[in-house]
Write a protein that holds these residues in place. Structure first.
Motif, short mmCIF file in Angstrom:
data_model
loop_
_atom_site.label_atom_id
_atom_site.label_comp_id
_atom_site.label_asym_id
_atom_site.label_seq_id
_atom_site.Cartn_x
_atom_site.Cartn_y
_atom_site.Cartn_z
N GLY A 146 4.78 -12.89 0.07
CA GLY A 146 3.97 -11.97 -0.71
C GLY A 146 4.45 -11.73 -2.13
N LEU A 147 5.54 -12.36 -2.54
CA LEU A 147 6.10 -12.19 -3.88
C LEU A 147 5.94 -13.47 -4.69
N LYS A 148 5.67 -13.30 -5.99
CA LYS A 148 5.63 -14.46 -6.87
C LYS A 148 6.99 -15.13 -6.87
N ASP A 149 6.99 -16.45 -6.72
CA ASP A 149 8.25 -17.16 -6.64
C ASP A 149 8.03 -18.62 -7.03
N GLY A 150 8.71 -19.08 -8.08
CA GLY A 150 8.56 -20.46 -8.51
C GLY A 150 7.78 -20.58 -9.81
N LYS A 151 7.38 -21.82 -10.12
CA LYS A 151 6.72 -22.11 -11.39
C LYS A 151 5.27 -21.63 -11.40
N LYS A 170 11.30 -15.37 -9.77
CA LYS A 170 12.22 -15.42 -8.65
C LYS A 170 12.07 -14.15 -7.84
N MET A 171 11.53 -14.30 -6.65
CA MET A 171 11.32 -13.20 -5.72
C MET A 171 10.66 -11.99 -6.38
N GLY A 172 9.55 -12.28 -7.08
CA GLY A 172 8.72 -11.23 -7.63
C GLY A 172 9.07 -10.78 -9.03
N LYS A 173 10.12 -11.33 -9.62
CA LYS A 173 10.52 -10.93 -10.96
C LYS A 173 10.58 -12.15 -11.88
N GLU A 174 10.02 -11.98 -13.09
CA GLU A 174 10.02 -13.09 -14.04
C GLU A 174 11.45 -13.42 -14.44
N ASP A 175 11.77 -14.69 -14.45
CA ASP A 175 13.14 -15.12 -14.68
C ASP A 175 13.14 -16.51 -15.32
#
Length: 297
Positions: free
Chosen positions: A171-176, A217-222
């Motif tokens: 359920g979290l944004k993760d990746g490109k 990365k696990m829901g946070k922009e990185d």
């Protein structure tokens, strides 16, 4: 409904489809509830059993937090809010099950506009979902796993070309995350090992015009964020760490000239935003990587 009731309209411009639509959201719904119109007209219909649990085919109404997909002439957008939705599907023991088709509702005309198709397994979102533009062209598709977004989410321009791809994990944004201008040429590809698909899809954009790309990365922009002009020239480049904006590497005009990017360094300072024509329209101040002030010009 009494003609003296004041209706508050939320306008959503749909100029790219040659029309203007007013969806019923909570702001408008409150007025229909006060007038008594909603209790007479937005009525769920179906059968219940002896325990008053819903069973079989239902025609349902609900106000829930969701989004609808539109196109503002530049790129597809998601408009969020508490929408009145009409849905058709099946209940088993009081829980939605199988395929459900849901619609937003246009104010005044009460026209039902296809919004999405989802699948339930005993009340849990599971499997493929699809969101649509108001003209019923596909806007987005992806997968749910146990009520959470999982894997690749694909977005589309109204012309059917891929707008972008992003990935979710639990359920979290993760990746490109990659987005492409509508005139770009793209394709989704994946690896095969011994004839079996292996690994997530990748967006082949070597022949496309990239609009923006970044990583979560696990829901946070990185990592590095980049936004481009339609001609391929880099517009702005930023660096994030654990969801915090730390630096702006550079800001460029459409013809590639470096310009004032602001004072941001190690999460503190300003970021200057420009229109495509090169005029300053916004200056944002950050402290420790978080926005604390906005100035519009």
């Amino acid at each position: 409904m009494k003609t003296t009731i004041k209706i508050i309209f939320l306008f959503i411009s749909m100029s790219s489809f040659g029309q203007e639509m007013r969806f019923i959201k909570d702001e408008i719904m409150n007025n229909y509830m006060e007038s008594g119109y909603s209790t007479k007209n937005f009525i769920p219909k179906g059968e219940t059993d002896s325990q008053k649990q819903r069973q079989g085919i239902w025609k349902d109404y609900e106000v829930i937090k969701d989004f609808t997909c539109i196109n503002d002439g530049l790129k597809p957008k998601q408009v969020f809010g508490n929408f009145l939705l009409y849905g058709e599907g099946n209940y088993i023991d009081g829980k939605r099950n199988g395929k459900w088709v849901l619609y937003t509702i246009e104010d005044l005309t009460f026209k039902k506009i296809l919004q999405k198709e989802v699948n339930y397994n005993k009340g849990i979102l599971e499997g493929e979902f699809k969101y649509f533009f108001p003209n019923e062209k596909l806007a987005m598709t992806g997968q749910y796993k146990n009520n959470e977004l999982e894997g690749i989410i694909k977005s589309f321009h109204p012309n059917g070309k891929i707008y972008g791809t992003r990935f979710y994990k639990n359920g979290l944004k993760d990746g490109k995350h990659i987005y492409i201008y509508s005139n770009g040429k793209t394709e989704l590809v994946h690896n095969f090992i011994n004839g079996i698909k292996d690994g997530p899809y990748q967006l082949n954009y070597s022949n496309g015009n990239i609009q923006e790309k970044f990583t979560y990365k696990m829901g946070k922009e990185d990592g590095v964020y980049q936004y481009f002009y339609e001609n391929g020239q880099l517009w702005i480049e930023k660096t994030f760490e654990n969801g915090l904006l730390l630096n702006v590497k550079g800001s460029y005009s459409k013809d590639g000239n470096l310009r004032d990017k602001g004072t941001l360094k190690n999460g503190n300072g300003t970021v200057i935003h420009y229109t495509e024509q090169g005029k300053i329209y916004l200056v944002i101040t950050f402290e420790n990587g978080l926005k604390v002030k906005e100035e519009n010009f």
